[in-house]
Design a protein around this motif. Structure first.
Motif, PDB file in Angstrom:
ATOM      1  N   ALA A  14       0.814  -1.205   0.000  1.00 43.86           N
ATOM      2  CA  ALA A  14       0.000   0.000   0.000  1.00 43.86           C
ATOM      3  C   ALA A  14       0.851   1.260   0.000  1.00 43.86           C
ATOM      4  O   ALA A  14       0.417   2.310  -0.497  1.00 43.86           O
TER       5      ALA A  14
ATOM      6  N   TYR B  72      -8.463  -2.632  -0.032  1.00 41.28           N
ATOM      7  CA  TYR B  72      -7.911  -2.966  -1.344  1.00 41.28           C
ATOM      8  C   TYR B  72      -9.024  -3.490  -2.235  1.00 41.28           C
ATOM      9  O   TYR B  72     -10.034  -4.011  -1.755  1.00 41.28           O
TER      10      TYR B  72
ATOM     11  N   ASN C 264      -3.753  -7.799  -4.975  1.00 39.21           N
ATOM     12  CA  ASN C 264      -4.916  -6.903  -4.952  1.00 39.21           C
ATOM     13  C   ASN C 264      -4.473  -5.451  -5.039  1.00 39.21           C
ATOM     14  O   ASN C 264      -5.051  -4.649  -5.779  1.00 39.21           O
ATOM     15  N   VAL C 265      -3.449  -5.114  -4.263  1.00 41.00           N
ATOM     16  CA  VAL C 265      -2.979  -3.729  -4.248  1.00 41.00           C
ATOM     17  C   VAL C 265      -2.371  -3.364  -5.598  1.00 41.00           C
ATOM     18  O   VAL C 265      -2.602  -2.260  -6.128  1.00 41.00           O
TER      19      VAL C 265
ATOM     20  N   GLY D 130      -4.926  -2.470  -8.017  1.00 41.07           N
ATOM     21  CA  GLY D 130      -5.432  -1.133  -7.763  1.00 41.07           C
ATOM     22  C   GLY D 130      -4.548  -0.040  -8.334  1.00 41.07           C
ATOM     23  O   GLY D 130      -4.996   1.090  -8.521  1.00 41.07           O
TER      24      GLY D 130
END
Length: 363
Positions: free
Chosen positions: A138, A278, A316-317, A320
């Motif tokens: 993140a 996320y 997942n991040v 994004g």
């Protein structure tokens, strides 16, 4: 070429360095040193993630793992269970999640360099704090990453075991501010924060809501002594869904519920933060990561096995941030337990698959 003895020794060396989440300095330094020794440009970004780059031809591909482990993960003593399985001594985790992923990346890089031949530019991202909320990913310095496709080596089972779907994940922090008073002498002067928090908790999603959606209240903390009306209570939790609309609906419903409770208790002050931790994803036909990996798996005799998982990863991040990521198995089983073990041939298979993918140049 991928070498069994070398990747096993790398794995054992890394397991010998304690790296519980939040205490990754030693392992980060070791990884940075090893990457530089291979001739890569390697740095730690402001969040302490280890980033590196090996120049090649064609579009770059990102190889990623995480360096932190869960507890109990200090003083790990790996032992062999037959010729192909490594376990801990039973008092700790093994740390294959995710020292095996780190070992795979180092082995692939060394094989690429030793064998020569064409390969894509390889970018490396080894994150901190993955096990405590994907913190490193993140806060990663994405200005150093140009790849639009990533292979995240952080799943259980063989390399054909692919996280084909992962949930949208929302988290919340709810703080209830009441007013303290002596519980025996003048309780009517108090505003009980814990009682108000209990009303909130009763209306939040919990448990399995359907096949794709879950909710959980994980932390409730409030009060100091038994004979005082508590003036503060903290509630923390989450909800997840494979369907973005369902997750968004839960977020809206939770906000409305908190507003209703606030209206019933005008003397209290409720502060709530509900946010997406996320994004989720589903590997669809034509996904760049699947298009890179699936033909490689099949060429090596593996049939891709994408399946949904209820947890999130750095993948997942990355998605994004516009990086198509695929999460593959690296031979570990029973992760996050003292029964964790590593199947060495599957870790080798993972390294061979990843190397083959990196050597696949765009048409």
């Amino acid at each position: 070429m991928i070498t069994r003895d070398r990747i096993v020794q790398t794995f054992l060396d890394l397991v010998g360095i304690d790296s519980p989440s939040g205490e990754e300095d030693a392992i980060a330094g070791e990884l940075e040193h090893r990457l530089r020794a291979l001739g890569l440009q390697a740095v730690q970004d402001a969040a302490g993630n280890v980033l590196a780059r090996l120049e090649g031809a064609g579009a770059p591909v990102l190889l990623s793992a995480h360096m932190d482990t869960v507890e109990p993960g200090r003083g790990i003593k790996p032992r062999w269970d037959g010729p192909d399985i490594i376990r801990s001594d039973g008092t700790t985790i093994l740390g294959a999640d995710n020292k095996a992923g780190c070992a795979v990346i180092l082995e692939v890089l060394q094989s690429l360099i030793e064998d020569g031949g064409p390969h894509r530019t390889v970018e490396v991202a080894v994150s901190r704090g993955e096990e405590v909320g994907l913190v490193g990913a993140a806060n990663m310095d994405y200005s150093r990453i140009t790849a639009r496709v990533a292979i995240v080596i952080d799943s259980g089972g063989p390399p054909s075991s692919i996280q084909g779907q992962a949930p949208y994940h929302y988290v919340y922090d709810i703080e209830v501010h009441g007013r303290s008073a002596h519980a025996g002498l003048e309780p009517e002067k108090g505003i009980p924060a814990v009682t108000i928090a209990a009303e909130i908790v009763a209306g939040l999603p919990q448990g399995r809501l359907d096949d794709e959606t879950t909710g959980n209240v994980g932390i409730i903390r409030g009060g100091l002594v038994r004979n005082a009306v508590p003036d503060y209570c903290l509630v923390q939790g989450e909800f997840r869904s494979m369907v973005e609309e369902k997750a968004e609906t839960l977020a809206r419903s939770a906000r409305r519920h908190i507003e209703t409770v606030q209206a019933r208790h005008p003397g209290a002050r409720i502060e709530a933060s509900i946010r997406m931790a996320y994004p989720g994803y589903r590997l669809e036909p034509g996904d760049p990561a699947a298009d890179l990996l699936y033909p490689v798996l099949r060429s090596l005799g593996f049939e891709p096995n994408p399946h949904p998982v209820g947890g999130g990863t750095d993948g997942n991040v990355f998605r994004g941030h516009g990086i198509a990521a695929v999460v593959i198995g690296r031979g570990g089983y029973n992760q996050h337990t003292k029964d964790e073990y590593l199947v060495v041939p599957e870790m080798l298979d993972c390294a061979r698959v990843v190397e083959a993918a990196v050597r696949t140049l765009p048409a």
